[in-house]
Write an enzyme that holds these catalytic residues in place. Structure first.
Site, PDB file in Angstrom:
ATOM      1  N   HIS A  28     -12.936   3.279   3.854  1.00  0.00           N
ATOM      2  CA  HIS A  28     -12.133   4.583   3.288  1.00  0.00           C
ATOM      3  C   HIS A  28     -12.872   5.614   2.931  1.00  0.00           C
ATOM      4  CE1 HIS A  28      -9.394   1.230   2.948  1.00  0.00           C
ATOM      5  NE2 HIS A  28      -8.262   2.289   3.407  1.00  0.00           N
TER       6      HIS A  28
ATOM      7  N   TYR B   6      -0.386  -0.722  10.377  1.00  0.00           N
ATOM      8  CA  TYR B   6      -1.566  -1.529   9.080  1.00  0.00           C
ATOM      9  C   TYR B   6       0.353  -1.054   7.782  1.00  0.00           C
ATOM     10  CZ  TYR B   6      -3.056  -1.611   4.868  1.00  0.00           C
ATOM     11  OH  TYR B   6      -3.679  -2.348   3.405  1.00  0.00           O
TER      12      TYR B   6
ATOM     13  N   LYS C  76       2.775  -4.434   6.967  1.00  0.00           N
ATOM     14  CA  LYS C  76       3.070  -4.139   5.067  1.00  0.00           C
ATOM     15  C   LYS C  76       4.044  -4.167   4.846  1.00  0.00           C
ATOM     16  CE  LYS C  76      -0.929  -5.393   3.183  1.00  0.00           C
ATOM     17  NZ  LYS C  76      -1.304  -5.905   2.962  1.00  0.00           N
TER      18      LYS C  76
ATOM     19  N   SER D 112       0.799  -1.095  -0.064  1.00  0.00           N
ATOM     20  CA  SER D 112       0.564  -0.285  -0.478  1.00  0.00           C
ATOM     21  C   SER D 112       1.178   1.142   0.137  1.00  0.00           C
ATOM     22  CB  SER D 112      -0.679   0.131   1.153  1.00  0.00           C
ATOM     23  OG  SER D 112      -1.561   1.671   1.545  1.00  0.00           O
ATOM     24  N   SER D 113       0.364   2.339  -0.808  1.00  0.00           N
ATOM     25  CA  SER D 113       0.882   3.928  -0.669  1.00  0.00           C
ATOM     26  C   SER D 113       1.822   3.783   0.905  1.00  0.00           C
ATOM     27  CB  SER D 113       0.749   4.578  -1.455  1.00  0.00           C
ATOM     28  OG  SER D 113      -0.870   5.155  -1.320  1.00  0.00           O
ATOM     29  N   CYS D 114       0.824   3.681   1.903  1.00  0.00           N
ATOM     30  CA  CYS D 114       1.022   4.344   2.587  1.00  0.00           C
ATOM     31  C   CYS D 114       1.879   3.913   3.585  1.00  0.00           C
ATOM     32  CB  CYS D 114       0.013   3.938   4.263  1.00  0.00           C
ATOM     33  SG  CYS D 114      -0.383   2.215   4.691  1.00  0.00           S
TER      34      CYS D 114
END
Ligand code: GDP
Length: 315
Positions: free
Chosen positions: A183, A140, A144, A111-113
């Site tokens: 989201h 999270y 990841k 994920s981009s986070c």
């Protein structure tokens, strides 16, 4: 160009009922792959032994790891434990189980986070671990990041052909529309729809409206997954986005228009904004011949129609 996974290869899609897994399943099936799935009742991916046994028996040619505990900004910041633990546990059992079952190819979805809060925009893949994370989804993100390092480690130690993709914020049919855990995009579809039905004249959107986000339709991510499975075998994770972002205020105006809500939109700055911006650099995936195909306006309208025809569909 090499094709690492031509159809009709057998692919196990872990998490096939989710937003990403269902889109990947549709895409691969349409392209002539044979897709294997297991529901959560049939196989709990947090159970390492059961997962390893399944993978040894089924012996697919590839695994797409789309199963994850995901949620919006409030769920992540108030209930971080399952976001950390479920994701770590699923990743450990599926990635290690795939290796031990001798499965040659695996695509892990991050994920981009995972990128630092203040990464230079647009964010290139080498920004990973170059600075502190956004606190609202740190648990999270750390899970990841551990998955990425796990993939990289299997490549380094065993020469495994395992790869990672980093999608931006995703949306589409089959998303989670629960106001507490969703989201922003499905949350706004639902809030504007409910306001329209109840003839309300004011809708509140969380935060200041100024953060910028990039939104990619799940079907576009699914076509990117196919491209990566077939053509990519590198150590670096590959960003997948649409290349453009917009403010939450702009998104809210577009969702309101798509839904037909014509009242006022106000902002609640007491709710968290999260990271100010996370636009991905998508040069790597573009160079592999992929491009997004679903314009945002069309994607929002389609997602709204799908939710209206099946409002209780779980994520
Ligand atoms: P993020 O990209 O990890 O921050 O995930 P979200 O999709 O949960 O939030 C994106 C942005 O939308 C944040 O700045 C939120 O404050 C904002 N936002 C505005 N209204 C909502 C809402 O109703 N739900 C969610 N989840 N976010 C909202």
């Amino acid at each position: 160009m090499d094709d690492f996974l031509p159809p009709p290869a057998r692919v196990f899609v872990a998490g096939h009922r989710g937003l990403v897994g269902s889109a990947v399943t549709r895409r691969l099936t349409a392209q002539g792959y044979r897709v294997l799935t297991r529901t959560r009742a049939e196989l709990d991916l947090r159970d390492a032994r059961a997962t390893a046994a399944f993978l040894r028996r089924a012996r697919p040619d590839a695994v797409v790891l789309a199963a994850a505990r995901v949620g919006g900004i409030m769920a992540n910041s108030t209930h971080p434990v399952p976001f950390l633990e479920d994701n770590l546990t699923i990743q450990l059992s599926v990635i290690s189980g795939a290796h031990h079952a001798g499965i040659p190819r695996l695509l892990f979805l991050g994920s981009s986070c995972i990128y630092p809060r203040h990464a230079v925009q647009p964010i290139t893949e080498d920004a990973l671990l170059s600075g502190p994370l956004e606190p609202t989804n740190e648990a999270y993100a750390i899970a990841k990041i551990a998955g990425l390092v796990q993939i990289r480690s299997y490549r380094r130690q065993y020469g495994a052909s395992f790869i990672s993709a980093m999608p931006t914020n995703l949306y589409g049919p089959g998303d989670n529309f629960d106001p507490a855990t969703s989201h922003v995009l499905p949350a706004l579809i639902r809030r504007f729809h409910d306001a329209k039905e109840a003839k309300l004249t004011d809708v509140t959107v969380w935060g200041t409206g100024t953060p910028r986000r990039e939104f990619l339709h799940a079907d576009d991510l699914a076509s990117a997954c196919e491209v990566l499975l077939r053509r990519y075998d590198g150590d670096a994770p590959v960003n997948v986005g649409c290349g453009e972002d917009l403010t939450i205020a702009d998104l809210a105006a577009r969702v309101a228009a798509a839904v037909g809500y014509r009242g006022r939109i106000t902002f609640d700055p007491s709710r968290p904004d999260g990271t100010p911006r996370k636009l991905l650099d998508i040069s790597t995936i573009r160079a592999l011949g992929w491009a997004p195909a679903v314009p945002l306006a069309e994607g929002i309208a389609q997602t709204y129609r799908a939710w209206r025809s099946a409002p209780d569909t779980p994520a």
